[in-house]
Design a protein around this motif. Structure first.
Motif, mmCIF file in Angstrom:
data_model
loop_
_atom_site.group_PDB
_atom_site.id
_atom_site.type_symbol
_atom_site.label_atom_id
_atom_site.label_comp_id
_atom_site.label_asym_id
_atom_site.label_seq_id
_atom_site.Cartn_x
_atom_site.Cartn_y
_atom_site.Cartn_z
ATOM 1 N N UNK A 1 16.436 -3.529 -2.409
ATOM 2 C CA UNK A 1 17.245 -4.662 -2.864
ATOM 3 C C UNK A 1 18.394 -4.208 -3.762
ATOM 4 N N UNK A 2 18.062 -3.428 -4.786
ATOM 5 C CA UNK A 2 19.093 -2.954 -5.723
ATOM 6 C C UNK A 2 20.096 -2.049 -5.011
ATOM 7 N N UNK A 3 19.556 -1.136 -4.185
ATOM 8 C CA UNK A 3 20.416 -0.202 -3.465
ATOM 9 C C UNK A 3 21.390 -0.924 -2.556
ATOM 10 N N UNK A 4 20.905 -1.943 -1.875
ATOM 11 C CA UNK A 4 21.774 -2.687 -0.950
ATOM 12 C C UNK A 4 22.934 -3.318 -1.701
ATOM 13 N N UNK A 5 22.660 -3.973 -2.845
ATOM 14 C CA UNK A 5 23.734 -4.660 -3.585
ATOM 15 C C UNK A 5 24.779 -3.680 -4.107
ATOM 16 N N UNK A 6 24.336 -2.501 -4.528
ATOM 17 C CA UNK A 6 25.299 -1.510 -5.032
ATOM 18 C C UNK A 6 26.075 -0.895 -3.869
ATOM 19 N N UNK A 7 25.320 -0.436 -2.851
ATOM 20 C CA UNK A 7 25.968 0.279 -1.737
ATOM 21 C C UNK A 7 26.904 -0.629 -0.941
ATOM 22 N N UNK B 1 28.815 -2.836 -2.010
ATOM 23 C CA UNK B 1 30.112 -2.968 -2.694
ATOM 24 C C UNK B 1 31.091 -1.895 -2.229
ATOM 25 N N UNK B 2 30.536 -0.768 -1.745
ATOM 26 C CA UNK B 2 31.400 0.320 -1.263
ATOM 27 C C UNK B 2 31.367 0.414 0.261
ATOM 28 N N UNK B 3 30.762 -0.556 0.882
ATOM 29 C CA UNK B 3 30.636 -0.553 2.340
ATOM 30 C C UNK B 3 29.728 0.545 2.854
ATOM 31 N N UNK B 4 28.800 0.994 2.011
ATOM 32 C CA UNK B 4 27.938 2.127 2.402
ATOM 33 C C UNK B 4 26.486 1.708 2.554
ATOM 34 N N UNK B 5 26.250 0.437 2.894
ATOM 35 C CA UNK B 5 24.859 -0.037 2.974
ATOM 36 C C UNK B 5 24.037 0.665 4.072
ATOM 37 N N UNK B 6 24.728 1.298 5.037
ATOM 38 C CA UNK B 6 24.001 1.993 6.106
ATOM 39 C C UNK B 6 23.278 3.245 5.578
ATOM 40 N N UNK C 1 21.438 3.202 3.004
ATOM 41 C CA UNK C 1 20.324 2.722 2.159
ATOM 42 C C UNK C 1 19.053 3.567 2.341
ATOM 43 N N UNK C 2 18.767 3.942 3.567
ATOM 44 C CA UNK C 2 17.567 4.743 3.849
ATOM 45 C C UNK C 2 17.553 6.042 3.065
ATOM 46 N N UNK C 3 18.717 6.698 2.981
ATOM 47 C CA UNK C 3 18.790 7.972 2.233
ATOM 48 C C UNK C 3 18.527 7.715 0.757
ATOM 49 N N UNK C 4 19.177 6.658 0.229
ATOM 50 C CA UNK C 4 19.020 6.379 -1.191
ATOM 51 C C UNK C 4 17.559 6.083 -1.548
ATOM 52 N N UNK C 5 16.955 5.236 -0.764
ATOM 53 C CA UNK C 5 15.550 4.870 -1.040
ATOM 54 C C UNK C 5 14.648 6.089 -0.921
ATOM 55 N N UNK C 6 14.773 6.818 0.167
ATOM 56 C CA UNK C 6 13.850 7.935 0.391
ATOM 57 C C UNK C 6 14.088 9.074 -0.605
ATOM 58 N N UNK C 7 15.358 9.383 -0.899
ATOM 59 C CA UNK C 7 15.620 10.471 -1.853
ATOM 60 C C UNK C 7 15.067 10.116 -3.230
ATOM 61 N N UNK C 8 15.286 8.864 -3.649
ATOM 62 C CA UNK C 8 14.753 8.446 -4.963
ATOM 63 C C UNK C 8 13.234 8.572 -4.996
ATOM 64 N N UNK D 1 15.566 -3.919 3.254
ATOM 65 C CA UNK D 1 16.904 -3.561 3.718
ATOM 66 C C UNK D 1 17.153 -3.987 5.151
ATOM 67 N N UNK D 2 16.253 -3.598 6.040
ATOM 68 C CA UNK D 2 16.454 -3.884 7.471
ATOM 69 C C UNK D 2 15.956 -5.283 7.816
ATOM 70 N N UNK D 3 14.778 -5.601 7.361
ATOM 71 C CA UNK D 3 14.160 -6.871 7.725
ATOM 72 C C UNK D 3 14.833 -8.081 7.108
ATOM 73 N N UNK D 4 15.184 -7.993 5.841
ATOM 74 C CA UNK D 4 15.714 -9.182 5.160
ATOM 75 C C UNK D 4 17.233 -9.174 4.990
ATOM 76 N N UNK D 5 17.805 -7.978 4.773
ATOM 77 C CA UNK D 5 19.230 -7.944 4.428
ATOM 78 C C UNK D 5 20.127 -7.493 5.578
#
Lengths: 259, 278
Positions: A71-77, A79-84, A86-93, A173-177
Motif C-alpha cells: 500500500x505505502x509503496x504503491x502511493x509513493x511509486x 507519484x513517479x510513475x514507477x508502480x510497476x 512495486x514487487x522489487x520494493x516489497x521483496x527487497x525490503x 498491489x496487484x489484487x486491489x490497486x
C-alpha cells in the motif's frame, strides 16, 4: 564526583561479570552439541516448541507487513510513475531487512520470553538442581537443544515471514490497486540477487537466531529464582534481544552493503 | 583389622568445613560424620544453612575451606565425570520435589534409568512399578506433576531418588508443609526404605518430633557451628539452653524473639516528638 565514578565502575564491573558468565554459558551450550546429535528427538521437540508454535504470529505479521508495504509503496511509486516496480520494493525490503529483523523481534517476544520463563522457573523449582543431582548436565540436556532449535528455526521463520509478505504485497498491489501481475513478479525476479539479497538475509537471521536464543537462555539460567526475578529476566530478554537485533542489523547491513 | 576400619569409616566425612556468603559465615569449621546404614538428621532453625550443607555434600557448591569425603572420595577434588559418576550413587529429595513438570509421574521416575542405563523398556516398566508400589503411588503413574498433592509429589520424588539404588539419600526438609497423614507416611517410608534398601540417609529438617522418631543420630547446628550431636534421646533431653529452646520451641531464649531494635519507650517517644515538631 568520586562516588559517581565508583558507581560507574561498579556498573562496568557488573556488566563485564554478566558478559563473562554469558560467554561461559554459551561455551558450555556449544560443547553439548554431541548430546543433540546423539538424541535428535530433544532437538525436534524444541524446534516444535520454539519454531512451529511461532509460525502463526510470524505468518500473520508477515502478511500484514507485506500488505502495508504494498500500500505505502504503491502511493509513493505511483507519484513517479514507477508502480510497476512495486514487487522489487516489497521483496527487497522484506528479504534484506524486514524479514530477518521483524521475525527476530517477534521471535524474541514469543519464543525468547517463553524460553527465559521456562528455564527461570525450572531453576526456581529446583528442577535444574534436581537434574544435576541425577548426574545429568542441565546445560547440555535442557539448554543446548533449545539453543540449536532457535538457531535452526530463526532463518526458516524469517523466510516464511518474507514469502508471506511478498504475497501480502501482491494481494494489495496487484489484487486491489491494479499493478500488472507480470511486472510484479518479473521485476522481482530480475532485480533480487541470490547472493546479495537472499544469502545476506539468511546470514542475518542466523546471527539473530544465535543472539536471541543466547540472550533468552542466559537470562533464564541467570534469573533470580523468585517470581519477581523470573519476571524481570523475561522482560530483560525482550528488551536486550530487541536492542541487540536492531544494533546488529545496522552493523551487518554496513558490512554487507557498504562500499 | 583393615576390614574393620573400612566398615567403620563414615560414608560422609566433613572436616573443618567453612562456607561463606559474602562476609557472612554460613559454616565456620564444622565436623560431621554420616555413618553408613544410619539415618542422620541435621537440625537447626531456618536460615542456618541446612540446605546449603546438602548442596556442599552433593558437590553443587564449593566450600571456602575444609573437605567433604563421600565414600572415601574428596568430592570437591573430583572432575566433572567423576563427580557425576558419584552422584549416580547419591539420591536427593528436594523440598519442592523438583519433578520435571512436562512429563508424567512414570516418566519422572524413569528419567534417571533412561539417562544412565540401556535397560529394555519391559524391564524399566517392571522396575518402576515396584518402586512406585514402594511409595504407594503405582496407581498414580500416569498423572502429571501438577495433578499431585505436595505429599504425593515428594513420594514420587523419593521413588525417583532411589530408582538407581543409591548408597545414600539426602532429604531436604521432607516434612515441611505436609498434612499429618502425608507426614506420617513419609516418616515411616524414610525409615523403612533406609532399612530395607540398606541406605544411608541424611535428613535436613526443623521438624523436631518427626525427625527424632526416625533418626539414629542428630546434629544440631546454629550460627555456623555444630551446637550438639548425639542420639535423639540425648538431644531431646539436652541441658544446653540453646538446644532446649530449639527442641521444645520456647519463644525466647538464646535465640531472641525480638529482632534487635532500640528501646521500645524511646522508639515510641521519638514518634511523639516527630509528630509535635510537625
Amino acid at each position: 564526583m568520586l562516588e559517581q565514578l565508583a558507581r560507574l565502575g561498579r556498573v562496568g564491573i557488573t556488566f563485564l561479570k554478566h558478559l563473562g558468565r554469558a560467554n561461559l554459558l554459551l561455551f558450555n551450550i556449544l560443547s553439548g552439541v554431541g548430546e543433540v546429535l546423539r538424541r535428535p528427538r530433544l532437538l525436534i521437540a524444541q524446534i516444535y516448541s520454539v519454531g512451529v508454535l511461532s509460525v502463526l504470529i510470524i505468518s500473520v505479521s508477515g502478511t500484514f507487513v507485506g500488505m502495508v508495504l504494498g500500500l505505502q509503496g504503491y502511493y509513493i511509486l505511483s507519484q513517479f510513475g514507477a508502480e510497476q516496480t512495486l514487487g522489487v520494493m516489497v521483496s527487497a525490503s522484506l528479504v534484506r531487512e524486514l524479514g530477518p529483523v521483524v521475525a527476530a523481534l517477534l521471535f524474541a517476544g514469543r519464543a525468547g520470553s517463553a524460553l527465559t520463563a521456562e528455564i527461570g522457573l525450572m531453576k526456581a523449582t529446583e528442577q535444574l538442581s534436581g537434574l544435576e543431582m541425577m548426574a545429568v548436565n542441565p546445560i547440555r540436556r535442557v539448554l543446548t537443544p533449545r539453543f540449536f532449535a532457535g538457531f535452526i528455526s530463526m532463518p526458516l521463520l524469517a523466510a516464511l515471514f518474507g514469502a508471506l509478505g511478498v504475497l501480502g504485497g501482491y494481494f494489495v498491489g496487484v489484487g486491489l490497486l491494479g499493478v500488472d501481475d507480470g511486472a510484479y513478479w518479473s521485476q522481482m525476479q530480475s532485480k533480487i540477487d541470490l547472493n546479495k539479497d537472499i544469502y545476506n538475509g539468511v546470514i542475518k537471521s542466523l546471527v539473530f537466531g544465535v543472539v536471541c536464543s543466547w540472550i533468552a537462555l542466559f537470562q533464564g539460567y541467570d534469573a533470580v529464582p523468585t517470581s519477581e526475578g523470573v519476571s524481570r529476566s523475561t522482560t530483560r530478554t525482550v528488551v536486550h534481544s530487541s536492542l541487540a537485533v536492531l544494533g546488529l542489523d545496522f552493523v551487518l547491513t554496513a558490512l554487507m552493503f557498504g562500499e | 583389622m583393615s576390614d574393620t576400619t573400612q566398615i567403620e569409616e563414615p560414608l560422609v566425612k566433613i572436616r573443618g568445613l567453612t562456607f561463606r556468603r559474602g562476609s557472612r559465615a554460613i559454616f565456620d569449621g564444622i565436623d560431621i560424620d554420616i555413618q553408613r546404614g544410619k539415618v542422620t538428621a541435621i537440625m537447626g532453625p531456618s536460615g542456618t544453612g541446612k540446605t546449603t550443607l546438602l548442596k556442599l555434600i552433593g558437590g553443587q557448591l564449593r566450600p571456602d575451606a575444609g573437605t567433604i569425603h563421600v565414600d572415601g572420595q574428596d568430592i570437591h577434588a573430583l572432575n566433572t565425570r567423576e563427580l557425576y559418576k558419584l552422584r549416580m550413587r547419591m539420591g536427593m529429595l528436594f523440598q519442592s520435589g523438583a519433578l520435571l513438570t512436562d512429563i508424567s509421574v512414570f516418566e519422572n521416575v524413569a528419567y534417571p534409568i533412561r539417562e544412565h542405563t540401556d535397560l529394555p523398556e519391559s524391564m524399566i516398566r517392571k522396575l518402576l512399578l515396584l518402586k512406585l508400589e514402594a511409595v504407594g503411588l503405582r496407581g498414580a503413574r500416569d498423572l502429571m506433576p501438577s495433578e499431585l498433592s505436595g505429599g504425593m509429589a515428594r513420594r514420587v520424588a523419593l521413588a525417583r531418588a532411589m530408582v538407581l539404588d543409591p548408597m545414600m539419600i539426602m532429604y531436604d526438609e521432607p516434612f515441611t508443609g505436609q498434612d499429618p497423614i502425608s507426614m506420617g507416611v513419609l516418616v515411616k517410608l524414610i525409615r523403612k526404605l533406609n532399612d530395607a534398601s540398606r541406605l544411608s540417609s541424611i535428613i535436613v529438617s526443623h521438624d523436631v518430633q518427626e525427625t527424632a522418631q526416625i533418626a539414629d543420630q542428630i546434629y544440631v547446628i546454629s550460627n555456623g557451628r555444630v551446637i550438639e550431636s548425639g542420639s535423639p534421646e540425648r538431644i531431646m533431653n539436652s541441658e544446653l539452653e540453646w538446644t532446649d529452646q530449639f527442641v521444645h520451641g520456647h519463644a525466647d531464649g538464646p535465640v531472641p524473639f525480638h529482632y534487635p531494635a532500640a528501646d521500645l519507650d524511646e522508639d515510641l517517644l521519638s514518634g511523639s516528638r516527630m509528630e509535635s515538631s510537625c
